[in-house]
Design an enzyme around this catalytic site. Structure first.
Site: not given
Lengths: 297, 173
Positions: B32, B38, B55
């Site tokens: 990711t 995040c 994610h």
């Protein structure tokens, strides 16, 4: 203590060897779009002056994201199908990409990194502007070009990059402050100065100059605050590149100016991620920009 | 790029923002990109060699429950259960899972007004504590965006910090 070189923003602009070509058409298009009753013919005429740009716009109009069953054969058809503002957005993206897509080693930014950040920020800011009934076109353009000054300063920073990294490692200094210490100028002022030379409207110049301190942009503080929030959202969702790209000081004034709450920012993050396809489509303009005659003007 | 393994070339499976993936494909590297504030959460069961990667963007789904129903991976409180369920489908077992967390960066905010990276981390810690889970390795906070890679064959978790040339190993597997 490193002594500050006595160079002004204009000195750096004169020294820069990698200055992007002036997107001459954008300020004129912005004027047209902000006049009531502008005829599409005038817009088409202006864009058509650049055949390479026209070809790029048409190619993008007919790409998978924007494409219709029947391809648009000329600009007038493209404007009819997509609308003024969408075509303007493509023109702005093509010209922005020419300046912002290259790698900037002085900031640790790889090719396409600053462009991806700029497009994401512009879409976030435009979404906010729509919500707040601000001028979407102006907000989109100002946010797209908010980091233009980094393009000018990147090569100057290359020689002092290890020292800047060292300073930022301690987490006490922002990137803007580090630029000021090392070069005596910073990227927001530098980008704004370039926009003055390119004859962009004062509101946009002020918004770019004050995109880290929106309350100083009076009477354009709402525009500057939209740019600030667009930049913030892009950083929070990870679309910020280079070393310590989040090393900038939060100013709650931006939220106060626009009367926003923390939950409004969370919602804007969600809305921005939902527009990932548009962001990708605009990001792809960097490929078109390379082919455009724009680079040769 | 990951090296080719004996059984074929490594397969980079990209997990987008607000998404998750789980697999027992031994050629897969779950990947990711662009974790800003995040959180990336990688879980790995070394016995059955199953990996999963999330994610997640925001701490709490109450802000948009219909979005959470359609896309649970967007939020920590709905994404973590979905991540574990996805791994269980491949016979992973909770007590064997190795958990790695990365991301949660933030801009310099002395007011704490919109400290979303920190709130994401607090949300995940609350869930893990409530379920008796411990984080095996983490790299959270800071002022840089990160990318995260989970090698399903070995359980190794790598990070690439934006602006740095080299990847670093968060968990050797």
């Amino acid at each position: 203590m490193h002594s500050v070189p006595r160079l002004t923003v204009d000195d750096y602009l004169e020294r820069a060897t990698n200055l992007p070509p002036a997107p001459r058409i954008l300020p004129q298009l912005l004027v047209l779009l902000n006049q009531p009753n502008t005829e599409s013919g005038r817009l088409v005429e202006l864009i058509s002056l650049d055949s390479g740009l026209t070809a790029s716009v048409l190619r993008l109009c007919n790409s998978a994201y924007f494409g219709n069953v029947l391809p648009a054969g000329d600009l007038q058809e493209a404007v009819t199908r997509l609308g003024f503002r969408q075509v303007y957005q493509l023109v702005a993206a093509i010209s922005g990409a020419a300046a912002l897509a290259p790698a900037l080693p002085g900031y640790g930014i790889e090719a396409g990194g600053l462009w991806q950040h700029s497009v994401t920020a512009a879409i976030a800011a435009q979404t906010l502007a729509r919500q707040l009934r601000e001028n979407e076109t102006l907000v989109f353009t100002a946010t797209l070009l908010h980091d233009l000054g980094k393009v000018v300063l990147a090569s100057e920073l290359e020689s002092v990059e290890p020292r800047i990294r060292q300073q930022l490692d301690h987490g006490e200094i922002s990137l803007l402050e580090a630029e000021l210490q090392m070069l005596g100028v910073q990227h927001a002022d530098t980008g704004a100065r370039l926009l003055v030379r390119w004859q962009f409207p004062e509101s946009m110049v002020m918004a770019v100059r004050c995109h880290h301190h929106p309350s100083e942009a009076q009477p354009h503080e709402r525009l500057a605050a939209c740019v600030y929030i667009g930049n913030l959202i892009a950083c929070l969702i990870g679309q910020s590149y280079g070393f310590y790209s989040l090393a900038w000081r939060h100013k709650t004034e931006a939220l106060k100016i626009l009367d926003l709450q923390p939950d409004d920012l969370s919602r804007l993050m969600i809305k921005t991620v939902e527009q990932f396809e548009v962001i990708q489509a605009l990001f792809q303009t960097s490929a078109s920009a390379r082919d455009s005659s724009w680079n040769r003007i | 790029m990951p090296s080719p393994s004996l059984s074929g070339f490594a397969l980079r499976v990209v997990v987008d923002i607000a998404d998750l993936a789980a697999t027992n494909n031994q050629n897969a590297v779950l990947t990711t990109y662009s974790l800003g504030s995040c959180l990336g959460v990688a879980i790995y069961d070394p016995v059955v060699k199953v990996g999963a990667l999330l994610h997640a963007m925001l701490p709490d789904s109450s802000i948009n429950q219909s979005k959470a129903a359609a896309q649970p991976a967007m939020f920590i409180d709905t994404g973590i259960p979905a991540l574990f369920r996805a791994a269980y489908e491949f016979q992973a077992q909770k007590h064997r899972l190795r958990i790695c967390v990365a991301g949660g960066a933030q801009i310099m905010d002395s007011t704490g007004f919109f400290n979303i990276g920190k709130r994401n981390y607090e949300a995940i810690m609350a869930i893990f504590q409530a379920h008796g889970l411990r984080i095996h390795a983490e790299q959270v906070g800071g002022l840089s965006s990160r990318s995260m890679y989970l090698n399903v064959a070995t359980g190794e978790v790598r990070l690439k910090v934006s602006g740095q040339q080299e990847e670093c190993i968060l968990c050797p597997g």
